[in-house]
Scaffold this motif. Structure first.
Motif, PDB file in Angstrom:
ATOM      1  N   HIS A  84       1.040 -52.979  -2.807  1.00  0.00           N
ATOM      2  CA  HIS A  84       2.413 -53.505  -2.850  1.00  0.00           C
ATOM      3  C   HIS A  84       3.085 -53.300  -4.206  1.00  0.00           C
ATOM      4  CE1 HIS A  84       0.506 -55.660   0.537  1.00  0.00           C
ATOM      5  NE2 HIS A  84       1.690 -55.463   1.102  1.00  0.00           N
ATOM      6  N   GLY A  85       2.475 -52.466  -5.041  1.00  0.00           N
ATOM      7  CA  GLY A  85       2.992 -52.274  -6.396  1.00  0.00           C
ATOM      8  C   GLY A  85       4.026 -51.177  -6.533  1.00  0.00           C
ATOM      9  N   GLY A  86       4.327 -50.492  -5.444  1.00  0.00           N
ATOM     10  CA  GLY A  86       5.336 -49.432  -5.509  1.00  0.00           C
ATOM     11  C   GLY A  86       4.893 -48.218  -6.308  1.00  0.00           C
ATOM     12  N   ILE A  87       3.579 -47.945  -6.323  1.00  0.00           N
ATOM     13  CA  ILE A  87       3.089 -46.776  -7.052  1.00  0.00           C
ATOM     14  C   ILE A  87       2.566 -45.741  -6.067  1.00  0.00           C
ATOM     15  CG2 ILE A  87       2.565 -47.993  -9.202  1.00  0.00           C
ATOM     16  CD1 ILE A  87      -0.318 -48.270  -8.322  1.00  0.00           C
ATOM     17  N   SER A  88       2.474 -44.514  -6.528  1.00  0.00           N
ATOM     18  CA  SER A  88       2.073 -43.409  -5.652  1.00  0.00           C
ATOM     19  C   SER A  88       0.648 -43.605  -5.132  1.00  0.00           C
ATOM     20  CB  SER A  88       2.153 -42.080  -6.408  1.00  0.00           C
ATOM     21  OG  SER A  88       1.136 -42.019  -7.390  1.00  0.00           O
ATOM     22  N   LYS A  89       0.367 -43.015  -3.981  1.00  0.00           N
ATOM     23  CA  LYS A  89      -0.985 -43.085  -3.402  1.00  0.00           C
ATOM     24  C   LYS A  89      -2.008 -42.486  -4.364  1.00  0.00           C
ATOM     25  CE  LYS A  89      -0.528 -45.074   0.580  1.00  0.00           C
ATOM     26  NZ  LYS A  89      -0.991 -46.462   0.659  1.00  0.00           N
ATOM     27  N   GLU A  90      -1.627 -41.400  -5.019  1.00  0.00           N
ATOM     28  CA  GLU A  90      -2.524 -40.737  -5.965  1.00  0.00           C
ATOM     29  C   GLU A  90      -2.930 -41.692  -7.097  1.00  0.00           C
ATOM     30  OE1 GLU A  90      -2.486 -36.980  -9.085  1.00  0.00           O
ATOM     31  OE2 GLU A  90      -0.983 -37.031  -7.488  1.00  0.00           O
ATOM     32  N   LEU A  91      -1.944 -42.387  -7.650  1.00  0.00           N
ATOM     33  CA  LEU A  91      -2.233 -43.340  -8.729  1.00  0.00           C
ATOM     34  C   LEU A  91      -3.025 -44.541  -8.196  1.00  0.00           C
ATOM     35  CD1 LEU A  91      -2.039 -44.135 -11.653  1.00  0.00           C
ATOM     36  CD2 LEU A  91       0.258 -45.039 -11.222  1.00  0.00           C
ATOM     37  N   GLN A  92      -2.738 -44.967  -6.976  1.00  0.00           N
ATOM     38  CA  GLN A  92      -3.512 -46.059  -6.372  1.00  0.00           C
ATOM     39  C   GLN A  92      -4.986 -45.684  -6.285  1.00  0.00           C
ATOM     40  OE1 GLN A  92      -2.181 -47.844  -2.684  1.00  0.00           O
ATOM     41  NE2 GLN A  92      -0.034 -47.542  -3.251  1.00  0.00           N
ATOM     42  N   HIS A  93      -5.276 -44.463  -5.824  1.00  0.00           N
ATOM     43  CA  HIS A  93      -6.670 -44.010  -5.717  1.00  0.00           C
ATOM     44  C   HIS A  93      -7.343 -43.991  -7.094  1.00  0.00           C
ATOM     45  CE1 HIS A  93      -6.698 -43.215  -1.487  1.00  0.00           C
ATOM     46  NE2 HIS A  93      -5.667 -42.397  -1.564  1.00  0.00           N
ATOM     47  N   LEU A  94      -6.620 -43.503  -8.083  1.00  0.00           N
ATOM     48  CA  LEU A  94      -7.151 -43.462  -9.443  1.00  0.00           C
ATOM     49  C   LEU A  94      -7.467 -44.878  -9.942  1.00  0.00           C
ATOM     50  CD1 LEU A  94      -7.761 -41.539 -11.820  1.00  0.00           C
ATOM     51  CD2 LEU A  94      -5.438 -41.991 -12.634  1.00  0.00           C
ATOM     52  N   LEU A  95      -6.531 -45.808  -9.729  1.00  0.00           N
ATOM     53  CA  LEU A  95      -6.735 -47.181 -10.179  1.00  0.00           C
ATOM     54  C   LEU A  95      -7.863 -47.871  -9.404  1.00  0.00           C
ATOM     55  CD1 LEU A  95      -3.034 -48.280 -10.762  1.00  0.00           C
ATOM     56  CD2 LEU A  95      -4.778 -47.832 -12.501  1.00  0.00           C
ATOM     57  N   LEU A  96      -8.038 -47.523  -8.137  1.00  0.00           N
ATOM     58  CA  LEU A  96      -9.169 -48.059  -7.367  1.00  0.00           C
ATOM     59  C   LEU A  96     -10.488 -47.563  -7.954  1.00  0.00           C
ATOM     60  CD1 LEU A  96      -7.823 -47.813  -3.708  1.00  0.00           C
ATOM     61  CD2 LEU A  96      -8.320 -49.907  -4.985  1.00  0.00           C
ATOM     62  N   ASP A  97     -10.536 -46.276  -8.294  1.00  0.00           N
ATOM     63  CA  ASP A  97     -11.744 -45.720  -8.925  1.00  0.00           C
ATOM     64  C   ASP A  97     -12.045 -46.420 -10.249  1.00  0.00           C
ATOM     65  OD1 ASP A  97     -12.290 -43.958  -6.883  1.00  0.00           O
ATOM     66  OD2 ASP A  97     -11.472 -42.200  -7.911  1.00  0.00           O
ATOM     67  N   TYR A  98     -11.018 -46.615 -11.058  1.00  0.00           N
ATOM     68  CA  TYR A  98     -11.217 -47.302 -12.335  1.00  0.00           C
ATOM     69  C   TYR A  98     -11.643 -48.752 -12.110  1.00  0.00           C
ATOM     70  CZ  TYR A  98      -9.110 -43.325 -14.785  1.00  0.00           C
ATOM     71  OH  TYR A  98      -8.833 -42.078 -15.299  1.00  0.00           O
ATOM     72  N   GLY A  99     -11.143 -49.367 -11.061  1.00  0.00           N
ATOM     73  CA  GLY A  99     -11.549 -50.723 -10.724  1.00  0.00           C
ATOM     74  C   GLY A  99     -13.027 -50.791 -10.375  1.00  0.00           C
ATOM     75  N   ILE A 100     -13.502 -49.806  -9.623  1.00  0.00           N
ATOM     76  CA  ILE A 100     -14.928 -49.751  -9.267  1.00  0.00           C
ATOM     77  C   ILE A 100     -15.770 -49.552 -10.522  1.00  0.00           C
ATOM     78  CG2 ILE A 100     -16.677 -48.401  -8.031  1.00  0.00           C
ATOM     79  CD1 ILE A 100     -14.454 -47.980  -5.855  1.00  0.00           C
ATOM     80  N   GLU A 101     -15.294 -48.704 -11.431  1.00  0.00           N
ATOM     81  CA  GLU A 101     -16.013 -48.511 -12.696  1.00  0.00           C
ATOM     82  C   GLU A 101     -16.047 -49.806 -13.507  1.00  0.00           C
ATOM     83  OE1 GLU A 101     -14.386 -45.122 -14.749  1.00  0.00           O
ATOM     84  OE2 GLU A 101     -14.940 -43.760 -13.122  1.00  0.00           O
ATOM     85  N   SER A 102     -14.971 -50.576 -13.463  1.00  0.00           N
ATOM     86  CA  SER A 102     -14.943 -51.867 -14.169  1.00  0.00           C
ATOM     87  C   SER A 102     -15.967 -52.821 -13.577  1.00  0.00           C
ATOM     88  CB  SER A 102     -13.548 -52.505 -14.090  1.00  0.00           C
ATOM     89  OG  SER A 102     -12.633 -51.782 -14.860  1.00  0.00           O
ATOM     90  N   ILE A 103     -16.081 -52.825 -12.248  1.00  0.00           N
ATOM     91  CA  ILE A 103     -17.084 -53.664 -11.591  1.00  0.00           C
ATOM     92  C   ILE A 103     -18.487 -53.240 -12.033  1.00  0.00           C
ATOM     93  CG2 ILE A 103     -18.187 -54.107  -9.353  1.00  0.00           C
ATOM     94  CD1 ILE A 103     -15.412 -54.437  -8.160  1.00  0.00           C
ATOM     95  N   ALA A 104     -18.726 -51.939 -12.119  1.00  0.00           N
ATOM     96  CA  ALA A 104     -20.032 -51.445 -12.557  1.00  0.00           C
ATOM     97  C   ALA A 104     -20.335 -51.930 -13.978  1.00  0.00           C
ATOM     98  CB  ALA A 104     -20.079 -49.916 -12.486  1.00  0.00           C
ATOM     99  N   GLU A 105     -19.351 -51.861 -14.859  1.00  0.00           N
ATOM    100  CA  GLU A 105     -19.540 -52.314 -16.240  1.00  0.00           C
ATOM    101  C   GLU A 105     -19.860 -53.808 -16.294  1.00  0.00           C
ATOM    102  OE1 GLU A 105     -15.916 -51.211 -18.247  1.00  0.00           O
ATOM    103  OE2 GLU A 105     -16.259 -49.076 -17.863  1.00  0.00           O
ATOM    104  N   VAL A 106     -19.143 -54.592 -15.488  1.00  0.00           N
ATOM    105  CA  VAL A 106     -19.354 -56.039 -15.448  1.00  0.00           C
ATOM    106  C   VAL A 106     -20.753 -56.356 -14.909  1.00  0.00           C
ATOM    107  CG1 VAL A 106     -18.632 -58.084 -14.132  1.00  0.00           C
ATOM    108  CG2 VAL A 106     -16.939 -56.748 -15.377  1.00  0.00           C
ATOM    109  N   LEU A 107     -21.182 -55.623 -13.896  1.00  0.00           N
ATOM    110  CA  LEU A 107     -22.528 -55.839 -13.337  1.00  0.00           C
ATOM    111  C   LEU A 107     -23.607 -55.553 -14.377  1.00  0.00           C
ATOM    112  CD1 LEU A 107     -22.168 -54.347  -9.768  1.00  0.00           C
ATOM    113  CD2 LEU A 107     -22.974 -56.637 -10.304  1.00  0.00           C
ATOM    114  N   VAL A 108     -23.494 -54.422 -15.059  1.00  0.00           N
ATOM    115  CA  VAL A 108     -24.502 -54.079 -16.075  1.00  0.00           C
ATOM    116  C   VAL A 108     -24.508 -55.134 -17.176  1.00  0.00           C
ATOM    117  CG1 VAL A 108     -25.137 -52.428 -17.877  1.00  0.00           C
ATOM    118  CG2 VAL A 108     -24.521 -51.602 -15.597  1.00  0.00           C
TER     119      VAL A 108
END
Length: 188
Positions: free
Chosen positions: A63-87
């Motif tokens: 709902h942020g009004g951003i492109s699908k491409e940028l959404q996918h990128l931000l989702l990937d970065y979000g997953i990487e953030s979760i990985a960092e938090v887990l470690v």
């Protein structure tokens, strides 16, 4: 001009961290019950909470009004953030049984499966850093210095936390633990 891609990546990674509300999770993970006597079929509650946070994050992006491409990128970065938090959380665990280590793997698998239902890309490679860290619990005591040198993706404090936990749980001699930590700190 050459630095624009690096700056954009930094902004996107920082945005992902800020939009994904998981700052308190390393402590939740570290304080989970890892001294279990037998491995059941239940994962730790922090996994469901993380998945809930990620769903909210995805909704904000949708709902942020951003492109699908940028959404996918931000989702990937979000997953990487979760990985960092887990470690980070796992590196702070003070006591753990072998069954507790198996529970860490179960938690990770449940998290991977849950994230896979939220995003279309393959999440497992982005969480490999967590699996590698959990598997390091099973190394022989003579391998930790070499392992630390060959895995610069982990901070010195994360590797020291891992060594302290393994030393405590496997009954290393104090001298062995201190020498191993000293070598790891000298290598960094």
């Amino acid at each position: 001009v050459d630095t624009v891609p690096d700056l954009a990546e930094h902004i996107h990674r920082t945005s992902a961290r800020m939009l994904l509300h998981i700052n308190g999770y390393p402590d939740k993970i570290a304080n989970a019950k890892w001294e279990v006597k037998e491995l059941g079929t239940d994962h730790n509650g922090y996994v469901d909470l993380l998945l809930g946070e990620f769903k909210h994050y995805k909704t904000r992006l949708d709902h942020g009004g951003i492109s699908k491409e940028l959404q996918h990128l931000l989702l990937d970065y979000g997953i990487e953030s979760i990985a960092e938090v887990l470690v980070e959380g796992l590196s702070r665990v003070k006591r753990c049984t072998d069954e507790g280590r198996a529970l860490m793997s179960l938690d990770l698998q449940v998290l991977i499966n849950g994230l896979q239902h939220i995003v279309s890309s393959n999440v497992k490679p982005r969480l490999q850093i967590v699996e590698t860290f959990v598997k390091a619990y099973y190394l022989p005591e003579t391998e930790y210095v070499h392992w630390a040198r060959s895995h610069p993706e982990y901070s010195k404090s994360q590797v020291v936390g891992l060594v302290n936990l393994v030393a405590t749980m496997k009954g290393w001699k104090r001298k062995t633990r201190l020498e191993t930590i000293e070598k790891i700190e000298a290598a960094a």
